[in-house]
Design a protein around this motif. Structure first.
Motif, PDB file in Angstrom:
ATOM      1  N   THR A 268       0.850  -1.196   0.000  1.00  0.00           N
ATOM      2  CA  THR A 268       0.000   0.000   0.000  1.00  0.00           C
ATOM      3  C   THR A 268       0.885   1.247   0.000  1.00  0.00           C
ATOM      4  N   PRO A 269       0.629   2.228  -0.858  1.00  0.00           N
ATOM      5  CA  PRO A 269       1.473   3.435  -0.885  1.00  0.00           C
ATOM      6  C   PRO A 269       1.528   4.133   0.472  1.00  0.00           C
ATOM      7  N   ASN A 270       2.685   4.658   0.798  1.00  0.00           N
ATOM      8  CA  ASN A 270       2.890   5.432   2.026  1.00  0.00           C
ATOM      9  C   ASN A 270       4.025   6.419   1.786  1.00  0.00           C
ATOM     10  N   ILE A 271       4.501   7.073   2.825  1.00  0.00           N
ATOM     11  CA  ILE A 271       5.560   8.078   2.646  1.00  0.00           C
ATOM     12  C   ILE A 271       6.947   7.445   2.728  1.00  0.00           C
ATOM     13  N   GLY A 272       7.022   6.119   2.734  1.00  0.00           N
ATOM     14  CA  GLY A 272       8.297   5.426   2.821  1.00  0.00           C
ATOM     15  C   GLY A 272       8.906   5.120   1.470  1.00  0.00           C
ATOM     16  N   LEU A 273      10.025   4.402   1.503  1.00  0.00           N
ATOM     17  CA  LEU A 273      10.794   4.109   0.301  1.00  0.00           C
ATOM     18  C   LEU A 273      10.541   2.722  -0.260  1.00  0.00           C
ATOM     19  N   PHE A 274       9.823   1.868   0.491  1.00  0.00           N
ATOM     20  CA  PHE A 274       9.714   0.460   0.119  1.00  0.00           C
ATOM     21  C   PHE A 274       8.697   0.186  -0.983  1.00  0.00           C
ATOM     22  N   TRP A 275       7.486   0.739  -0.839  1.00  0.00           N
ATOM     23  CA  TRP A 275       6.322   0.237  -1.573  1.00  0.00           C
ATOM     24  C   TRP A 275       6.490   0.269  -3.092  1.00  0.00           C
ATOM     25  N   TYR A 276       6.943   1.376  -3.647  1.00  0.00           N
ATOM     26  CA  TYR A 276       7.047   1.488  -5.109  1.00  0.00           C
ATOM     27  C   TYR A 276       8.150   0.575  -5.646  1.00  0.00           C
ATOM     28  N   PHE A 277       9.265   0.553  -4.943  1.00  0.00           N
ATOM     29  CA  PHE A 277      10.415  -0.232  -5.387  1.00  0.00           C
ATOM     30  C   PHE A 277      10.056  -1.710  -5.496  1.00  0.00           C
ATOM     31  N   PHE A 278       9.354  -2.234  -4.472  1.00  0.00           N
ATOM     32  CA  PHE A 278       9.033  -3.661  -4.469  1.00  0.00           C
ATOM     33  C   PHE A 278       7.818  -3.992  -5.348  1.00  0.00           C
ATOM     34  N   ALA A 279       6.986  -2.992  -5.615  1.00  0.00           N
ATOM     35  CA  ALA A 279       5.880  -3.211  -6.552  1.00  0.00           C
ATOM     36  C   ALA A 279       6.403  -3.413  -7.972  1.00  0.00           C
ATOM     37  N   GLU A 280       7.551  -2.820  -8.297  1.00  0.00           N
ATOM     38  CA  GLU A 280       8.121  -2.908  -9.635  1.00  0.00           C
ATOM     39  C   GLU A 280       9.148  -4.038  -9.777  1.00  0.00           C
ATOM     40  N   MET A 281       9.488  -4.688  -8.675  1.00  0.00           N
ATOM     41  CA  MET A 281      10.593  -5.641  -8.686  1.00  0.00           C
ATOM     42  C   MET A 281      10.136  -7.056  -9.032  1.00  0.00           C
ATOM     43  N   PHE A 282      11.003  -7.809  -9.702  1.00  0.00           N
ATOM     44  CA  PHE A 282      10.744  -9.221  -9.932  1.00  0.00           C
ATOM     45  C   PHE A 282      10.774  -9.973  -8.597  1.00  0.00           C
ATOM     46  N   GLU A 283       9.887 -10.940  -8.472  1.00  0.00           N
ATOM     47  CA  GLU A 283       9.696 -11.636  -7.195  1.00  0.00           C
ATOM     48  C   GLU A 283      10.979 -12.298  -6.688  1.00  0.00           C
ATOM     49  N   HIS A 284      11.777 -12.875  -7.597  1.00  0.00           N
ATOM     50  CA  HIS A 284      12.949 -13.628  -7.134  1.00  0.00           C
ATOM     51  C   HIS A 284      14.076 -12.721  -6.632  1.00  0.00           C
ATOM     52  N   PHE A 285      13.975 -11.404  -6.830  1.00  0.00           N
ATOM     53  CA  PHE A 285      14.969 -10.479  -6.281  1.00  0.00           C
ATOM     54  C   PHE A 285      14.527  -9.874  -4.948  1.00  0.00           C
ATOM     55  N   SER A 286      13.264 -10.056  -4.598  1.00  0.00           N
ATOM     56  CA  SER A 286      12.681  -9.281  -3.491  1.00  0.00           C
ATOM     57  C   SER A 286      13.357  -9.552  -2.148  1.00  0.00           C
ATOM     58  N   LEU A 287      13.676 -10.806  -1.842  1.00  0.00           N
ATOM     59  CA  LEU A 287      14.272 -11.126  -0.532  1.00  0.00           C
ATOM     60  C   LEU A 287      15.591 -10.392  -0.340  1.00  0.00           C
ATOM     61  N   PHE A 326      13.655   5.292   7.205  1.00  0.00           N
ATOM     62  CA  PHE A 326      13.968   4.005   6.581  1.00  0.00           C
ATOM     63  C   PHE A 326      13.108   2.830   7.063  1.00  0.00           C
ATOM     64  N   LYS A 327      12.162   3.050   7.976  1.00  0.00           N
ATOM     65  CA  LYS A 327      11.308   1.941   8.393  1.00  0.00           C
ATOM     66  C   LYS A 327      10.379   1.535   7.242  1.00  0.00           C
ATOM     67  N   SER A 328       9.836   0.345   7.316  1.00  0.00           N
ATOM     68  CA  SER A 328       9.066  -0.194   6.187  1.00  0.00           C
ATOM     69  C   SER A 328       7.706   0.465   6.010  1.00  0.00           C
ATOM     70  N   TYR A 329       7.057   0.875   7.106  1.00  0.00           N
ATOM     71  CA  TYR A 329       5.736   1.504   7.009  1.00  0.00           C
ATOM     72  C   TYR A 329       5.715   2.805   7.814  1.00  0.00           C
ATOM     73  N   PRO A 330       6.411   3.841   7.329  1.00  0.00           N
ATOM     74  CA  PRO A 330       6.436   5.107   8.084  1.00  0.00           C
ATOM     75  C   PRO A 330       5.168   5.928   7.884  1.00  0.00           C
ATOM     76  N   THR A 331       4.886   6.787   8.844  1.00  0.00           N
ATOM     77  CA  THR A 331       3.790   7.751   8.731  1.00  0.00           C
ATOM     78  C   THR A 331       4.295   9.108   9.220  1.00  0.00           C
ATOM     79  N   VAL A 332       3.491  10.136   9.023  1.00  0.00           N
ATOM     80  CA  VAL A 332       3.905  11.472   9.467  1.00  0.00           C
ATOM     81  C   VAL A 332       4.029  11.549  10.996  1.00  0.00           C
ATOM     82  N   GLY A 333       3.360  10.645  11.712  1.00  0.00           N
ATOM     83  CA  GLY A 333       3.499  10.609  13.166  1.00  0.00           C
ATOM     84  C   GLY A 333       4.915  10.287  13.598  1.00  0.00           C
TER      85      GLY A 333
END
Length: 435
Positions: A268-287, A326-333
């Motif tokens: 799910t989109p958020n203000i972090g760095l993870f979501w877009y990068f892993f949405a575009e990545m091939f599954e076998h590279f994700s780990l 750098f946390k996986s699910y950051p918020t403005v809080g």
């Protein structure tokens, strides 16, 4: 100072109460910048519904909060708004008291160093005065309570507010020198969101200073205290986890909470760095890349501990910022918590290089988040690249802001010992460069 603090608290509570009763509350609660899959209130409500039906809240892929949180709201669901307002007030009061005590420690240390002639003779303008430091605790409470990020987190009933309260009490216990309470609150913070484990290092360094124990690996007292503090922390964490098991009679919460944080399955989109990068990545590279991304939070702890071992509170501030970026699910809080510490470093403003540009950058990004979201999701005239671009800009702004404060802090410390007017060997004026 009690009266101004009470006025700030009353103003903050009034703003929150008004927003709870307005039409903005539902809009704010749905914002992806404010609520993540980890701490969204609607997911807590789903978990409570499952618990009431006699089904484990972790049986599906919806609820990812800790058992203590769900049992807290199992009894206080009718007073949820009041609970979140109280947690914000408690956080502000804890930070107020912590900074009040920290300023006393700083002033005593500064006075001792002046008496020992540790400072250069031409740095009188860099010496902090009691009048300058007097209003800093109030400013910290004010910045936290009236920060729009904090207000939105409270109105959205994001459980990030509770995590912030636990961390604030951990900071208060640490600055007051209570190793036991510091370890307990750090264990609670780690139990709640995992990443605060990196705050172990600055807390240990501060407590060692309070105990006048030299920070030397060859010192027996250093290792003895370190082992004692680590044992208190681990025992507290084990007790909390076992309590969670007894509440649920199941270990399902471990993969559902900590596995979810580490493996990042919900993009799910958020203000972090993870979501877009892993949405575009091939599954076998994700780990591999999950490991690379996750290590960022922990990677900087050791070099920062070496560089800032004499300044553990500033180290704690930098580490809180790193967690929020750098946390996986950051918020403005998460951002609001470390931003509350900015008044503590007001004496660094003269050394900051890009504070105006970076402030404008962060404000502009905050305003553009809902605009680009609307263009992407509702208008269909933009795509995910637009939203991720503003997310990336926001995080770059935070990184540059913390780098600027880090540079300013080191620069001031250097000037204090070497003097403001630096010269080369040939007598010409020198310029200080951070490498």
């Amino acid at each position: 100072m009690a009266a101004p603090l009470v006025l700030v608290v009353l103003a903050a509570v009034t703003v929150r109460a008004a927003l709870y009763r307005s039409s903005f509350a539902a809009f704010i609660a749905e914002r992806v910048e404010v609520a993540s899959p980890l701490n969204a209130w609607k997911r807590v409500v789903e978990g409570l519904a499952l618990l009431d039906l006699g089904v484990s809240p972790y049986s599906g892929a919806i609820f990812h909060e800790t058992p203590l949180i769900i049992y807290l709201f199992h009894f206080l669901i009718e007073y949820a708004e009041l609970v979140f307002m109280i947690t914000d007030v408690l956080t502000a009061v804890a930070l107020y008291l912590a900074i009040q005590d920290y300023n006393k420690v700083v002033f005593k240390k500064q006075k001792l160093l002046i008496e020992l002639d540790k400072y250069a003779p031409d740095v009188a303008e860099l010496i902090r005065t009691p009048m300058e430091m007097h209003y800093i605790p109030l400013k910290v409470a004010l910045v936290y309570l009236l920060n729009p990020y904090t207000v939105m987190s409270c109105v959205a009933k994001s459980t990030c507010a509770i995590s912030n309260t636990v961390i604030a009490f951990f900071i208060l216990a640490t600055i007051r020198g209570s190793a036991f309470l510091s370890a307990v609150f750090l264990a609670l913070a780690t139990y709640q969101s995992l990443y605060p484990i990196t705050l172990f290092a600055p807390a240990l360094l501060y407590l060692l200073q309070r105990q006048f124990i030299p920070i030397k690996p060859k010192s027996k007292s250093f290792w003895l205290f370190t082992m004692q503090y680590a044992a208190l922390y681990l025992c507290s964490l084990v007790v909390i986890i076992c309590l969670s098991f007894f509440l649920l009679n199941s270990w399902d919460f471990i993969p559902s909470v900590y596995g979810f944080i580490l493996s990042v399955p919900d993009l799910t989109p958020n203000i972090g760095l993870f979501w877009y990068f892993f949405a575009e990545m091939f599954e076998h590279f994700s780990l591999f890349f999950v490991c690379v991304f996750q290590i960022n939070v922990f990677f900087y702890t050791i070099p920062l501990a070496v560089k800032l071992k004499e300044h553990p509170v500033f180290f704690m501030f930098v580490q809180l910022a790193i967690i929020s970026i750098f946390k996986s699910y950051p918020t403005v809080g998460d951002v609001a918590l470390y931003m509350a510490f900015l008044p503590v470093w007001s004496h660094l403003y003269r050394f900051l290089r890009n504070i105006f540009i970076l402030s404008c950058m962060l404000i502009a990004c905050s305003l553009l988040f809902p605009v680009l979201w609307h263009l992407w999701i509702f208008a269909g005239s933009a795509n995910s690249n637009f939203y991720y671009a503003i997310t990336l800009t926001f995080n770059i702004g935070q990184i540059l802001l913390i780098s600027d404060y880090f540079y300013a802090f080191l620069r001031r410390e250097y000037y204090l010992t070497h003097g403001l007017h630096l010269t080369r060997q040939d007598g010409t004026e020198a310029m200080l460069v951070l490498k």
